[in-house]
Design a protein around this motif. Sequence first.
Motif, short mmCIF file in Angstrom:
data_model
loop_
_atom_site.label_atom_id
_atom_site.label_comp_id
_atom_site.label_asym_id
_atom_site.label_seq_id
_atom_site.Cartn_x
_atom_site.Cartn_y
_atom_site.Cartn_z
N ALA A 128 0.87 -1.17 0.00
CA ALA A 128 0.00 0.00 0.00
C ALA A 128 0.91 1.22 0.00
N ILE A 129 0.79 2.02 -1.03
CA ILE A 129 1.64 3.21 -1.13
C ILE A 129 0.80 4.46 -0.90
N VAL A 130 1.35 5.34 -0.10
CA VAL A 130 0.73 6.63 0.12
C VAL A 130 1.36 7.59 -0.87
N VAL A 131 0.52 8.24 -1.66
CA VAL A 131 1.00 9.13 -2.72
C VAL A 131 0.37 10.51 -2.56
N LYS A 132 1.06 11.51 -3.10
CA LYS A 132 0.50 12.86 -3.13
C LYS A 132 -0.72 12.84 -4.04
N ARG A 133 -1.73 13.54 -3.65
CA ARG A 133 -2.96 13.61 -4.42
C ARG A 133 -2.73 14.43 -5.68
N ILE A 134 -3.19 13.90 -6.81
CA ILE A 134 -3.11 14.66 -8.06
C ILE A 134 -4.50 15.20 -8.38
N SER A 135 -4.56 16.17 -9.26
CA SER A 135 -5.84 16.77 -9.59
C SER A 135 -6.70 15.79 -10.38
N GLY A 136 -7.96 16.00 -10.33
CA GLY A 136 -8.90 15.14 -11.03
C GLY A 136 -9.84 14.48 -10.04
N PHE A 137 -11.07 14.26 -10.47
CA PHE A 137 -12.09 13.70 -9.59
C PHE A 137 -11.88 12.21 -9.34
N ASN A 138 -11.51 11.49 -10.36
CA ASN A 138 -11.39 10.04 -10.24
C ASN A 138 -10.09 9.56 -10.89
N PRO A 139 -8.94 9.80 -10.23
CA PRO A 139 -7.67 9.42 -10.84
C PRO A 139 -7.52 7.91 -10.99
N GLU A 140 -6.67 7.51 -11.92
CA GLU A 140 -6.40 6.10 -12.16
C GLU A 140 -4.90 5.87 -12.01
N PHE A 141 -4.50 4.60 -12.06
CA PHE A 141 -3.08 4.30 -12.01
C PHE A 141 -2.76 3.20 -13.01
N THR A 142 -1.50 3.16 -13.39
CA THR A 142 -1.00 2.12 -14.27
C THR A 142 0.42 1.77 -13.83
N LEU A 143 0.82 0.54 -14.11
CA LEU A 143 2.16 0.10 -13.78
C LEU A 143 3.08 0.38 -14.96
N ALA A 144 4.30 0.85 -14.69
CA ALA A 144 5.26 1.13 -15.76
C ALA A 144 5.67 -0.14 -16.47
N SER A 145 5.64 -1.26 -15.77
CA SER A 145 5.89 -2.57 -16.38
C SER A 145 4.89 -3.55 -15.77
N PRO A 146 4.51 -4.57 -16.52
CA PRO A 146 3.49 -5.50 -16.02
C PRO A 146 3.98 -6.27 -14.79
N LYS A 147 3.04 -6.73 -14.01
CA LYS A 147 3.37 -7.59 -12.87
C LYS A 147 3.95 -8.90 -13.39
N ARG A 148 4.86 -9.45 -12.66
CA ARG A 148 5.37 -10.77 -12.97
C ARG A 148 4.42 -11.77 -12.33
N PRO A 149 4.42 -13.02 -12.77
CA PRO A 149 3.54 -14.02 -12.14
C PRO A 149 3.80 -14.10 -10.63
N PHE A 150 2.75 -14.39 -9.88
CA PHE A 150 2.90 -14.53 -8.44
C PHE A 150 3.90 -15.64 -8.16
N LYS A 151 4.58 -15.58 -7.03
CA LYS A 151 5.57 -16.59 -6.66
C LYS A 151 4.96 -17.99 -6.68
N SER A 152 3.73 -18.12 -6.25
CA SER A 152 3.08 -19.42 -6.20
C SER A 152 2.78 -19.98 -7.60
N GLU A 153 2.81 -19.11 -8.63
CA GLU A 153 2.53 -19.53 -10.00
C GLU A 153 3.80 -19.83 -10.79
N MET A 154 4.95 -19.63 -10.18
CA MET A 154 6.23 -19.82 -10.89
C MET A 154 6.68 -21.26 -10.81
#
Length: 154
Positions: A128-154
């Motif tokens: 859980a990351i605490v981030v500075k609030r950006i403008s906009g009513f309903n902000p979204e987020f995206t990952l700069a690179s995709p998640k890798r498979p969970f450890k249990s799936e490797m």
Amino acid sequence: MGCEQIVTFDSIEDNENSNSPAQNNNLLIRQYTGLLSQDNTFSDTIIKSNDELNDNLRSFIPSKIKKDNNYTYNIYDDILTKSEKVNFQDEYIIAINGIHKVLRVEELNGKYLIFHDNQPKEKNSYVAIVVKRISGFNPEFTLASPKRPFKSEM
């Protein structure tokens, strides 16, 4: 056909010592890690209020965890114990499962862009990351690179 670009940093220190203008735009304030209940239905989310924090994250954190073959109260999770202090007037929380560590967060076209270390984590863990609030009513987020498979799936 396009080519995805994966952006990673070897360490937070390497990135923080750079004098790039982007370094000054890091919206990451602090981060917490913890465990989610087994067989949960948790989904990555932006949390904008205490009510959302209870509904979208705390309700998925187990109150007891297994330690040394015994169950004990989960007193070290700052999100669960409510010892975290988030000012939702100026900050949001972004909760993501399966990510080991977030390195930085930037704003890109009105969205949070999250850079992480590309290390897999168990499905029942969260950051859980605490981030500075950006403008906009309903902000979204995206990952700069995709998640890798969970450890249990490797």
